[in-house]
Design a protein around this motif. Structure first.
Motif: not given
Ligand code: ZN
Length: 413
Positions: A173-185
């Motif tokens: 499982v890979i979780h990401g909360s509130g991070v997938f719109f931060h992504l410069e890369e």
């Protein structure tokens, strides 16, 4: 992490699909980085950057045009997940849901991208599951490691994913909360996920849901940390470029409307009816059309006028006003509406790391809520935690105190 950012400051092409069909839909003016809380004694000013939202006519992605370097935003910031009680409860619910969906074997592990102080992983850690946090924040990584939740203090991208893969193998499982719109890369992150995700593994991605944001007039969700604003359609288009797809989704009430997307390798999981229904609703709501966002921008301009009129009215009555909380999205409201220390006496916070700083873009000082006498009116910037906060303000309101809600429409309660 010390590497200088290579991304150009102002984009000319869509961050997701690379097309040049970008239309400016909402201009919030020049704004500081909304989490730029610096101690008052070290204060030398807040640099400002354009805060403009664009719509891509090719892939429907909504995005901001200007990139503040991630090293500035995510290395020494002050946001700590553990300070918000309703966030902890919310994370536990997601944790329970994940355990229903994924069968953990003894060697399986869950990876949290941008896991902050480890709050999300605590639930799994307590149950004896293997966990790994990756977070670029220096303070946050230390807090996580101090709790016994291993945290790699770096940005997640293809390079760090390959290092994790060599060390631990693929993640269930890979979780990401509130991070997938931060992504410069952006593309490097999804390449990293592609290699690190087990064949039947799932990615649990929680993000501000663009249709809800527009519906709630929640323009304050737009700030420099949020480079992208997803609908399921635009997110799906991005994922398809990396052999990934959304197979299920659900709406969550937190943050004023967020969405959890369950993502797997293409063809790896059956798609649910709930997902089909949400995509159909997006289409009915015309979230793939530029007009929807131009209308949104008009409502935001109206909100600003109403807000400044109300504040002027309150000041004319001699009322004192404090900002309740100093969340990053509050900076967007304060700066867009032109509010400053001449109308807002101070902001009060319970996060001690923000106390003794100025609200970005202003000289409004931030004080600790417990050590600051209450004003006549609180401007509630964390409106998404309205119920929890109003409960805490019962005595204040019983004694005649008022609360100004900025979103979805300015309202005194
Ligand atoms: Zn695009």
């Amino acid at each position: 992490m010390t590497q200088a950012s290579k991304a150009p400051a102002q984009i000319e092409k869509c961050r997701s699909c690379g097309a040049e069909n970008l239309v400016l839909v909402l201009d919030l003016g020049k704004q500081p980085w909304g989490n730029h809380f610096v101690p008052i004694e070290e204060f030398t000013g807040h640099p400002t950057y354009p805060l403009e939202a664009y719509f891509c006519e090719a892939c429907t992605m909504v995005q901001i045009g200007y990139t503040v370097p991630k090293e500035l935003m995510f290395t020494s910031h002050n946001y700590v997940s553990g300070t918000t009680r309703s966030l902890k409860i919310h994370f536990e619910k997601i944790g329970e849901d994940i355990l229903k969906r994924a069968a953990f074997g003894p060697t399986d592990y869950i990876l949290d991208i941008g896991g902050n102080d480890g709050t999300f992983l605590e639930y799994f850690h307590r149950l004896g599951k293997r966990v790994l946090n990756v977070d670029s924040g220096v303070k946050q990584a230390k807090l996580s490691n101090d709790k016994g939740i291993e945290c790699r203090n770096q940005f997640f991208n293809l390079e760090s994913a390959q290092a994790i893969l060599a060390e631990r193998g693929q993640a269930l499982v890979i979780h990401g909360s509130g991070v997938f719109f931060h992504l410069e890369e952006l593309h490097s992150v999804f390449e990293g996920i592609k290699v690190l995700l087990a064949p039947k593994g799932m990615v649990v991605a929680e993000f501000i849901y663009l249709p809800e944001m527009v519906h709630n007039n929640a323009f304050d969700q737009i700030y420099h940390e949020h480079l992208l604003y997803y609908s399921l359609k635009s997110f799906g288009y991005l994922l398809a470029q990396h052999g990934l797809e959304i197979y299920d989704a659900q709406l969550m009430p937190i943050h004023g409307g967020s969405c959890i997307a369950y993502i797997g390798h293409q063809g790896g999981h059956a798609k649910t009816e709930a997902l089909a229904a949400m995509i159909q609703a997006e289409q009915a709501g015309k979230f793939d059309q530029v007009e929807t966002y131009l209308e949104f921008a008009k409502r935001v301009a109206t909100l600003k006028n109403q807000m400044t009129e109300m504040i002027e009215g309150l000041k004319a009555e001699g009322k004192s006003i404090q900002a309740l909380g100093a969340p990053v999205k509050g900076s967007t409201i304060i700066n867009y509406c032109g509010l400053d220390e001449s109308v807002i006496d101070c902001a009060v916070e319970i996060n001690p790391m923000k106390c003794g700083t100025y609200v970005p873009g202003t000289r409004i000082p931030v004080y600790h809520q417990d050590q600051t006498p209450a004003p006549d009116v609180y401007l509630m910037l964390s409106w998404n935690f309205k119920t929890e906060i109003l409960e805490k303000l019962k005595d204040f309101r019983a004694n005649g105190g008022q609360v100004l809600m900025p979103i979805p429409h300015p309202e005194l309660i």
